[in-house]
Every structure is written in structure tokens, then in C-alpha cells.
Design a protein around this motif. Structure first.
Motif, PDB file in Angstrom:
ATOM      1  N   SER A  38     -20.941  47.869  -4.686  1.00  0.00           N
ATOM      2  CA  SER A  38     -22.069  47.306  -3.932  1.00  0.00           C
ATOM      3  C   SER A  38     -22.883  48.364  -3.192  1.00  0.00           C
ATOM      4  O   SER A  38     -23.891  48.038  -2.570  1.00  0.00           O
ATOM      5  CB  SER A  38     -21.565  46.273  -2.928  1.00  0.00           C
ATOM      6  OG  SER A  38     -20.875  46.907  -1.866  1.00  0.00           O
ATOM      7  N   LEU A  39     -22.460  49.619  -3.232  1.00  0.00           N
ATOM      8  CA  LEU A  39     -23.187  50.669  -2.521  1.00  0.00           C
ATOM      9  C   LEU A  39     -24.577  50.862  -3.105  1.00  0.00           C
ATOM     10  O   LEU A  39     -24.758  50.844  -4.326  1.00  0.00           O
ATOM     11  CB  LEU A  39     -22.418  51.988  -2.583  1.00  0.00           C
ATOM     12  CG  LEU A  39     -21.078  52.034  -1.853  1.00  0.00           C
ATOM     13  CD1 LEU A  39     -20.388  53.359  -2.095  1.00  0.00           C
ATOM     14  CD2 LEU A  39     -21.266  51.781  -0.371  1.00  0.00           C
ATOM     15  N   GLU A  40     -25.557  51.042  -2.232  1.00  0.00           N
ATOM     16  CA  GLU A  40     -26.946  51.256  -2.643  1.00  0.00           C
ATOM     17  C   GLU A  40     -27.532  52.399  -1.828  1.00  0.00           C
ATOM     18  O   GLU A  40     -27.070  52.699  -0.725  1.00  0.00           O
ATOM     19  CB  GLU A  40     -27.777  49.992  -2.401  1.00  0.00           C
ATOM     20  CG  GLU A  40     -27.331  48.798  -3.208  1.00  0.00           C
ATOM     21  CD  GLU A  40     -28.128  47.550  -2.858  1.00  0.00           C
ATOM     22  OE1 GLU A  40     -28.886  47.579  -1.861  1.00  0.00           O
ATOM     23  OE2 GLU A  40     -27.973  46.556  -3.571  1.00  0.00           O
ATOM     24  N   ASP A  43     -27.922  52.709   2.283  1.00  0.00           N
ATOM     25  CA  ASP A  43     -26.833  52.121   3.064  1.00  0.00           C
ATOM     26  C   ASP A  43     -26.269  53.158   4.028  1.00  0.00           C
ATOM     27  O   ASP A  43     -26.195  54.340   3.732  1.00  0.00           O
ATOM     28  CB  ASP A  43     -25.696  51.644   2.152  1.00  0.00           C
ATOM     29  CG  ASP A  43     -26.026  50.362   1.410  1.00  0.00           C
ATOM     30  OD1 ASP A  43     -26.990  49.678   1.809  1.00  0.00           O
ATOM     31  OD2 ASP A  43     -25.312  50.063   0.435  1.00  0.00           O
ATOM     32  N   ARG A  44     -25.863  52.695   5.200  1.00  0.00           N
ATOM     33  CA  ARG A  44     -25.184  53.559   6.172  1.00  0.00           C
ATOM     34  C   ARG A  44     -23.690  53.286   6.008  1.00  0.00           C
ATOM     35  O   ARG A  44     -23.265  52.122   5.971  1.00  0.00           O
ATOM     36  CB  ARG A  44     -25.654  53.230   7.583  1.00  0.00           C
ATOM     37  CG  ARG A  44     -25.137  54.189   8.616  1.00  0.00           C
ATOM     38  CD  ARG A  44     -26.189  54.404   9.703  1.00  0.00           C
ATOM     39  NE  ARG A  44     -25.692  55.298  10.726  1.00  0.00           N
ATOM     40  CZ  ARG A  44     -25.763  56.622  10.627  1.00  0.00           C
ATOM     41  NH1 ARG A  44     -26.314  57.169   9.581  1.00  0.00           N
ATOM     42  NH2 ARG A  44     -25.288  57.390  11.590  1.00  0.00           N
ATOM     43  N   VAL A  45     -22.877  54.354   5.899  1.00  0.00           N
ATOM     44  CA  VAL A  45     -21.457  54.193   5.597  1.00  0.00           C
ATOM     45  C   VAL A  45     -20.591  55.063   6.493  1.00  0.00           C
ATOM     46  O   VAL A  45     -21.065  56.005   7.120  1.00  0.00           O
ATOM     47  CB  VAL A  45     -21.165  54.565   4.120  1.00  0.00           C
ATOM     48  CG1 VAL A  45     -21.845  53.605   3.171  1.00  0.00           C
ATOM     49  CG2 VAL A  45     -21.563  55.992   3.814  1.00  0.00           C
ATOM     50  N   GLU A  52     -20.194  59.344   9.756  1.00  0.00           N
ATOM     51  CA  GLU A  52     -21.204  58.321   9.495  1.00  0.00           C
ATOM     52  C   GLU A  52     -22.382  58.993   8.826  1.00  0.00           C
ATOM     53  O   GLU A  52     -22.842  60.046   9.272  1.00  0.00           O
ATOM     54  CB  GLU A  52     -21.671  57.676  10.799  1.00  0.00           C
ATOM     55  CG  GLU A  52     -20.614  56.854  11.473  1.00  0.00           C
ATOM     56  CD  GLU A  52     -21.141  56.169  12.721  1.00  0.00           C
ATOM     57  OE1 GLU A  52     -22.385  56.124  12.913  1.00  0.00           O
ATOM     58  OE2 GLU A  52     -20.325  55.680  13.494  1.00  0.00           O
ATOM     59  N   ASN A  54     -25.944  58.345   5.742  1.00  0.00           N
ATOM     60  CA  ASN A  54     -26.782  57.490   4.901  1.00  0.00           C
ATOM     61  C   ASN A  54     -26.660  57.939   3.452  1.00  0.00           C
ATOM     62  O   ASN A  54     -26.653  59.137   3.168  1.00  0.00           O
ATOM     63  CB  ASN A  54     -28.254  57.582   5.317  1.00  0.00           C
ATOM     64  CG  ASN A  54     -28.501  56.938   6.650  1.00  0.00           C
ATOM     65  OD1 ASN A  54     -27.939  55.889   6.953  1.00  0.00           O
ATOM     66  ND2 ASN A  54     -29.309  57.568   7.467  1.00  0.00           N
ATOM     67  N   ASP A  82     -16.160  52.187   4.453  1.00  0.00           N
ATOM     68  CA  ASP A  82     -16.841  50.910   4.628  1.00  0.00           C
ATOM     69  C   ASP A  82     -18.314  51.126   4.924  1.00  0.00           C
ATOM     70  O   ASP A  82     -18.749  52.230   5.201  1.00  0.00           O
ATOM     71  CB  ASP A  82     -16.195  50.072   5.731  1.00  0.00           C
ATOM     72  CG  ASP A  82     -16.178  50.756   7.088  1.00  0.00           C
ATOM     73  OD1 ASP A  82     -16.737  51.858   7.212  1.00  0.00           O
ATOM     74  OD2 ASP A  82     -15.614  50.179   8.023  1.00  0.00           O
ATOM     75  N   LYS A  83     -19.062  50.017   4.827  1.00  0.00           N
ATOM     76  CA  LYS A  83     -20.481  50.026   5.166  1.00  0.00           C
ATOM     77  C   LYS A  83     -20.630  49.733   6.650  1.00  0.00           C
ATOM     78  O   LYS A  83     -19.858  48.978   7.228  1.00  0.00           O
ATOM     79  CB  LYS A  83     -21.238  48.938   4.403  1.00  0.00           C
ATOM     80  CG  LYS A  83     -21.547  49.243   2.992  1.00  0.00           C
ATOM     81  CD  LYS A  83     -22.429  48.130   2.439  1.00  0.00           C
ATOM     82  CE  LYS A  83     -22.642  48.248   0.969  1.00  0.00           C
ATOM     83  NZ  LYS A  83     -23.516  47.180   0.467  1.00  0.00           N
ATOM     84  N   LEU A  85     -22.831  47.780   8.985  1.00  0.00           N
ATOM     85  CA  LEU A  85     -23.821  46.715   8.928  1.00  0.00           C
ATOM     86  C   LEU A  85     -24.753  46.824  10.121  1.00  0.00           C
ATOM     87  O   LEU A  85     -24.316  47.102  11.242  1.00  0.00           O
ATOM     88  CB  LEU A  85     -23.134  45.352   8.922  1.00  0.00           C
ATOM     89  CG  LEU A  85     -22.185  45.114   7.750  1.00  0.00           C
ATOM     90  CD1 LEU A  85     -21.472  43.785   7.910  1.00  0.00           C
ATOM     91  CD2 LEU A  85     -22.938  45.162   6.440  1.00  0.00           C
TER      92      LEU A  85
END
Length: 117
Positions: A38-40, A43-45, A52, A54, A82-83, A85
């Protein structure tokens, strides 16, 4: 024969624990696979090392992470934990912060007056 009868409950209990443990592990593995699929870009992860960043590019098994403006590093997808949110509730306007501080001051003044009386 008696030894087999004594060992059978132990073997059954151990089998149940192994079955439950393998199901839990399989579920965790599937959740990780779903996350990586699902990573795009954008996204911040979080990485497994606590960084942390982008996502700026994705390949089959690596991601390029921007850890500071203009600083891009390449990581394995498995390093993504993880992402992050977006949390709109955590962002306050300056007016909201000032209003909250003023309310706190009023409450503190009321408490002081009540103690003096």
C-alpha cells in the motif's frame, strides 16, 4: 501403553500452542505485506530504526526516503515499520492556543481567589 496415555495430553496441548502461534505469525506477516503493497510516493513512514521520512520513489524491493529537504536515502522495503497517518486534530491555530492559554489563566485566577476566601 501407560506412557503413551500420559504423553498424549501433553502432545495435544503443545500442538494447540504451535497452531495458535503459527496463525498469529501468519497474520502479522500478512499485515506487513499489505503495508508494503500500500506504500505510495508522498507517504510519511517510520522505519524499524525509528527514522521518520517521506517516500519519494518506490521499486519492487526498495524505497527512496527523503529524511531532510534535499537528502534522499535508499532503504529496503522491509525496513518500513508503519505509515504515519495525518492527524488533523493535533494541529492548532495560534488563536486556539492563545484561547486555551487564556482559559487556563482564568481558571488559575479563580482557584487562587477561592483559596484566599
Amino acid at each position: 501403553m501407560d506412557a503413551l496415555a500420559l504423553m498424549l495430553p501433553f502432545v495435544i496441548i503443545m500442538g494447540v500452542f504451535v497452531f495458535i502461534g503459527s496463525r498469529r505469525q501468519r497474520r502479522a506477516l500478512q499485515a506487513t505485506i499489505d503495508l508494503h503493497e500500500s506504500l505510495e510516493v508522498g507517504d510519511r513512514v517510520h522505519t524499524t530504526s525509528g527514522l521518520e521520512a517521506n517516500i519519494v520513489a518506490i521499486t519492487d524491493d526498495t524505497v527512496d526516503l527523503e529524511i531532510a529537504p534535499g537528502v534522499v536515502t535508499t532503504w529496503m522495503k522491509l525496513a518500513i515499520r508503519d505509515k504515519i497517518l495525518p492527524d488533523d486534530d493535533a494541529e492548532f491555530d495560534d488563536e486556539d492556543v492563545d484561547a486555551t492559554a487564556a482559559e487556563d489563566d482564568d481558571t488559575a485566577d479563580e482557584t487562587r481567589v477561592a483559596k484566599d476566601a
